[in-house]
Design a protein around this motif. Structure first.
Motif, PDB file in Angstrom:
ATOM      1  N   ILE A 160     -23.200   3.276  32.002  1.00 56.38           N
ATOM      2  CA  ILE A 160     -22.972   2.663  33.305  1.00 56.38           C
ATOM      3  C   ILE A 160     -23.284   1.172  33.215  1.00 56.38           C
ATOM      4  CG2 ILE A 160     -23.767   2.536  35.698  1.00 56.38           C
ATOM      5  CD1 ILE A 160     -24.289   5.512  35.585  1.00 56.38           C
ATOM      6  N   ASN A 161     -22.308   0.372  33.537  1.00 52.62           N
ATOM      7  CA  ASN A 161     -22.453  -1.083  33.476  1.00 52.62           C
ATOM      8  C   ASN A 161     -22.055  -1.648  34.831  1.00 52.62           C
ATOM      9  OD1 ASN A 161     -22.332  -3.806  33.099  1.00 52.62           O
ATOM     10  ND2 ASN A 161     -20.910  -3.743  31.373  1.00 52.62           N
ATOM     11  N   SER A 162     -23.048  -2.007  35.633  1.00 49.43           N
ATOM     12  CA  SER A 162     -22.748  -2.453  36.987  1.00 49.43           C
ATOM     13  C   SER A 162     -22.087  -3.825  37.016  1.00 49.43           C
ATOM     14  CB  SER A 162     -24.020  -2.487  37.835  1.00 49.43           C
ATOM     15  OG  SER A 162     -24.928  -3.443  37.334  1.00 49.43           O
ATOM     16  N   TRP A 163     -22.291  -4.627  35.980  1.00 52.05           N
ATOM     17  CA  TRP A 163     -21.765  -5.996  36.007  1.00 52.05           C
ATOM     18  C   TRP A 163     -20.248  -6.038  35.891  1.00 52.05           C
ATOM     19  CZ3 TRP A 163     -24.797  -9.274  38.053  1.00 52.05           C
ATOM     20  CH2 TRP A 163     -26.183  -9.148  37.894  1.00 52.05           C
ATOM     21  N   LYS A 164     -19.684  -5.082  35.196  1.00 53.80           N
ATOM     22  CA  LYS A 164     -18.224  -5.101  35.010  1.00 53.80           C
ATOM     23  C   LYS A 164     -17.479  -4.957  36.348  1.00 53.80           C
ATOM     24  CE  LYS A 164     -14.472  -2.801  32.545  1.00 53.80           C
ATOM     25  NZ  LYS A 164     -14.107  -1.692  31.641  1.00 53.80           N
ATOM     26  N   LEU A 177     -29.665  16.200  50.755  1.00 56.91           N
ATOM     27  CA  LEU A 177     -28.765  15.297  51.476  1.00 56.91           C
ATOM     28  C   LEU A 177     -27.314  15.745  51.365  1.00 56.91           C
ATOM     29  CD1 LEU A 177     -30.320  11.872  50.410  1.00 56.91           C
ATOM     30  CD2 LEU A 177     -30.408  12.885  52.697  1.00 56.91           C
ATOM     31  N   ASP A 178     -26.942  16.240  50.200  1.00 56.36           N
ATOM     32  CA  ASP A 178     -25.546  16.584  49.949  1.00 56.36           C
ATOM     33  C   ASP A 178     -25.140  17.955  50.469  1.00 56.36           C
ATOM     34  OD1 ASP A 178     -24.847  14.175  48.818  1.00 56.36           O
ATOM     35  OD2 ASP A 178     -25.340  14.778  46.786  1.00 56.36           O
ATOM     36  N   GLU A 179     -26.075  18.677  51.098  1.00 56.73           N
ATOM     37  CA  GLU A 179     -25.732  19.990  51.654  1.00 56.73           C
ATOM     38  C   GLU A 179     -24.722  19.863  52.787  1.00 56.73           C
ATOM     39  OE1 GLU A 179     -29.340  21.902  52.782  1.00 56.73           O
ATOM     40  OE2 GLU A 179     -29.988  22.270  50.700  1.00 56.73           O
ATOM     41  N   ALA A 180     -24.784  18.778  53.542  1.00 54.09           N
ATOM     42  CA  ALA A 180     -23.860  18.581  54.667  1.00 54.09           C
ATOM     43  C   ALA A 180     -22.510  18.111  54.148  1.00 54.09           C
ATOM     44  CB  ALA A 180     -24.432  17.546  55.641  1.00 54.09           C
ATOM     45  N   GLU A 181     -21.434  18.718  54.625  1.00 49.17           N
ATOM     46  CA  GLU A 181     -20.090  18.411  54.134  1.00 49.17           C
ATOM     47  C   GLU A 181     -19.664  16.985  54.500  1.00 49.17           C
ATOM     48  OE1 GLU A 181     -16.739  18.939  51.978  1.00 49.17           O
ATOM     49  OE2 GLU A 181     -18.462  20.303  52.102  1.00 49.17           O
ATOM     50  N   LYS A 182     -20.096  16.514  55.665  1.00 48.74           N
ATOM     51  CA  LYS A 182     -19.684  15.183  56.128  1.00 48.74           C
ATOM     52  C   LYS A 182     -20.676  14.099  55.723  1.00 48.74           C
ATOM     53  CE  LYS A 182     -15.977  16.563  58.288  1.00 48.74           C
ATOM     54  NZ  LYS A 182     -14.632  16.222  57.791  1.00 48.74           N
ATOM     55  N   ARG A 183     -21.454  14.379  54.703  1.00 44.12           N
ATOM     56  CA  ARG A 183     -22.439  13.406  54.232  1.00 44.12           C
ATOM     57  C   ARG A 183     -22.433  13.393  52.705  1.00 44.12           C
ATOM     58  NH1 ARG A 183     -27.779  14.847  56.805  1.00 44.12           N
ATOM     59  NH2 ARG A 183     -28.006  16.349  55.117  1.00 44.12           N
ATOM     60  N   ILE A 184     -22.551  12.205  52.131  1.00 44.23           N
ATOM     61  CA  ILE A 184     -22.636  12.102  50.677  1.00 44.23           C
ATOM     62  C   ILE A 184     -23.722  11.090  50.333  1.00 44.23           C
ATOM     63  CG2 ILE A 184     -20.854  10.279  50.478  1.00 44.23           C
ATOM     64  CD1 ILE A 184     -19.985  11.719  47.856  1.00 44.23           C
ATOM     65  N   SER A 185     -24.435  11.368  49.247  1.00 43.59           N
ATOM     66  CA  SER A 185     -25.474  10.431  48.806  1.00 43.59           C
ATOM     67  C   SER A 185     -25.160   9.946  47.391  1.00 43.59           C
ATOM     68  CB  SER A 185     -26.852  11.102  48.844  1.00 43.59           C
ATOM     69  OG  SER A 185     -26.926  12.139  47.880  1.00 43.59           O
ATOM     70  N   TYR A 186     -25.593   8.731  47.130  1.00 41.36           N
ATOM     71  CA  TYR A 186     -25.387   8.103  45.823  1.00 41.36           C
ATOM     72  C   TYR A 186     -26.713   7.546  45.317  1.00 41.36           C
ATOM     73  CZ  TYR A 186     -20.362   7.937  46.954  1.00 41.36           C
ATOM     74  OH  TYR A 186     -19.059   8.252  47.286  1.00 41.36           O
ATOM     75  N   TRP A 187     -26.901   7.595  43.999  1.00 43.90           N
ATOM     76  CA  TRP A 187     -27.948   6.785  43.388  1.00 43.90           C
ATOM     77  C   TRP A 187     -27.486   5.331  43.454  1.00 43.90           C
ATOM     78  CZ3 TRP A 187     -31.815   9.847  43.136  1.00 43.90           C
ATOM     79  CH2 TRP A 187     -31.712  11.148  42.645  1.00 43.90           C
ATOM     80  N   SER A 188     -28.439   4.410  43.404  1.00 41.19           N
ATOM     81  CA  SER A 188     -28.065   3.012  43.508  1.00 41.19           C
ATOM     82  C   SER A 188     -28.915   2.132  42.606  1.00 41.19           C
ATOM     83  CB  SER A 188     -28.206   2.529  44.960  1.00 41.19           C
ATOM     84  OG  SER A 188     -27.891   1.166  45.052  1.00 41.19           O
ATOM     85  N   TYR A 189     -28.347   0.995  42.195  1.00 41.05           N
ATOM     86  CA  TYR A 189     -29.094  -0.041  41.483  1.00 41.05           C
ATOM     87  C   TYR A 189     -29.715  -1.036  42.458  1.00 41.05           C
ATOM     88  CZ  TYR A 189     -26.982   1.335  37.030  1.00 41.05           C
ATOM     89  OH  TYR A 189     -26.598   2.013  35.919  1.00 41.05           O
TER      90      TYR A 189
END
Length: 283
Positions: A53-57, A121-133
């Motif tokens: 994973i390269n966030s700068w690109k 968090l992801d149990e709800a269908e209308k909700r999504i979670s992400y890891w973040s930098y």
């Protein structure tokens, strides 16, 4: 075992840098934002393996495309649940979005505990979670058809995450703002309170704006609406308040070139910037 990850960049944009000269006349993104930012956009999905994973690109590419025309904050979001990620952004049935940046309470919380929070968090269908930098470890995005439901969902996030800090941005799909009828047919109505924090450019023009907005809101709500004005100190000059109006009638003014956007002639003569708050009564 290495995981394949889905990576997206969420761009929060605002018009503020160009207000004095030539504010943008078209939407800055497909999602209209209320508050400090004016719009957000989400990049296409990129698949990468966990170690590369390269966030700068992606950030560098998107930054160059902006060409200095807007002020933009970018959040790198990644998840291993690629299928949910695709479904979430493909589903257009719920047009209201709540983007919550979560800073977890314990600095030394172990990764397995963080994973449990994310799974919940992801149990709800209308909700999504992400890891973040970002400064926040987790970014949560919720979709609803009713503004108050989104507020209640954000309150629920506090309990699930045990958050030290949370910051939420509210947005709606720009295409539902095409007309009052489209808003009415797409989301659920409710009565709300509105606060507008105004950085005034010309006080006479600002008074004209206030009267125009009162007239427009009165016409939609079937009664005379009075917008209270308070002189304030600090970053903003005025606070404008109105109670108990239909969410339909306030949302329609966020369509680009309508009264509450930088591209509107009356707004642009009156203000450098307006930050909006939409409030609901606690049940």
């Amino acid at each position: 075992m290495e995981k394949n990850m889905s990576v997206r960049v969420l761009q929060l944009k605002n018009n503020f840098l160009r207000d004095d000269v030539n504010p943008n006349k078209e939407p800055l993104g497909p999602y209209c934002v209320l508050g400090y930012f004016d719009a957000f956009d989400i990049s296409g999905e990129e698949e990468v393996d966990e170690k590369s994973i390269n966030s700068w690109k992606p950030l560098g590419k998107l930054t160059s495309e902006l060409a200095g025309n807007v002020n933009c904050r970018m959040l790198v979001c990644f998840t291993e649940d690629k299928e949910k990620d695709k479904r979430f952004w493909a589903d257009s049935k719920a047009p209201l979005f709540f983007i919550t940046m979560v800073r977890l309470k314990k600095e030394n919380i172990c990764f397995s505990e963080q994973e449990k929070i994310k799974e919940k968090l992801d149990e709800a269908e209308k909700r999504i979670s992400y890891w973040s930098y970002d400064h926040s470890e987790i970014i949560v995005i919720t979709k609803t058809k009713k503004y108050g439901d989104g507020i209640r969902n954000v309150v629920e996030l506090r309990e699930i995450c045990g958050a030290l800090k949370m910051y939420t941005v509210f947005a709606m799909k720009e295409d539902i703002l095409e007309s009052y009828e489209e808003i009415e047919n797409t989301i659920e109505n409710e009565m709300v309170f509105v606060r507008l924090h105004c950085m005034v450019k010309d006080y006479q023009e600002a008074e004209i704006f206030r009267k125009e907005l009162e007239k427009a809101l009165s016409g939609r709500n079937g009664r005379k609406i009075t917008i209270r004005k308070f002189e304030t100190l600090g970053g903003y000059d005025w606070l404008l308040e109105v109670d108990q109006i239909s969410v339909y009638s306030i949302f329609e003014h966020y369509k680009m070139k309508n009264l509450l956007t930088h591209a509107n002639e009356i707004y642009n003569k009156a203000f450098f910037n307006v930050e909006s708050e939409i409030l609901t009564q606690e049940e």
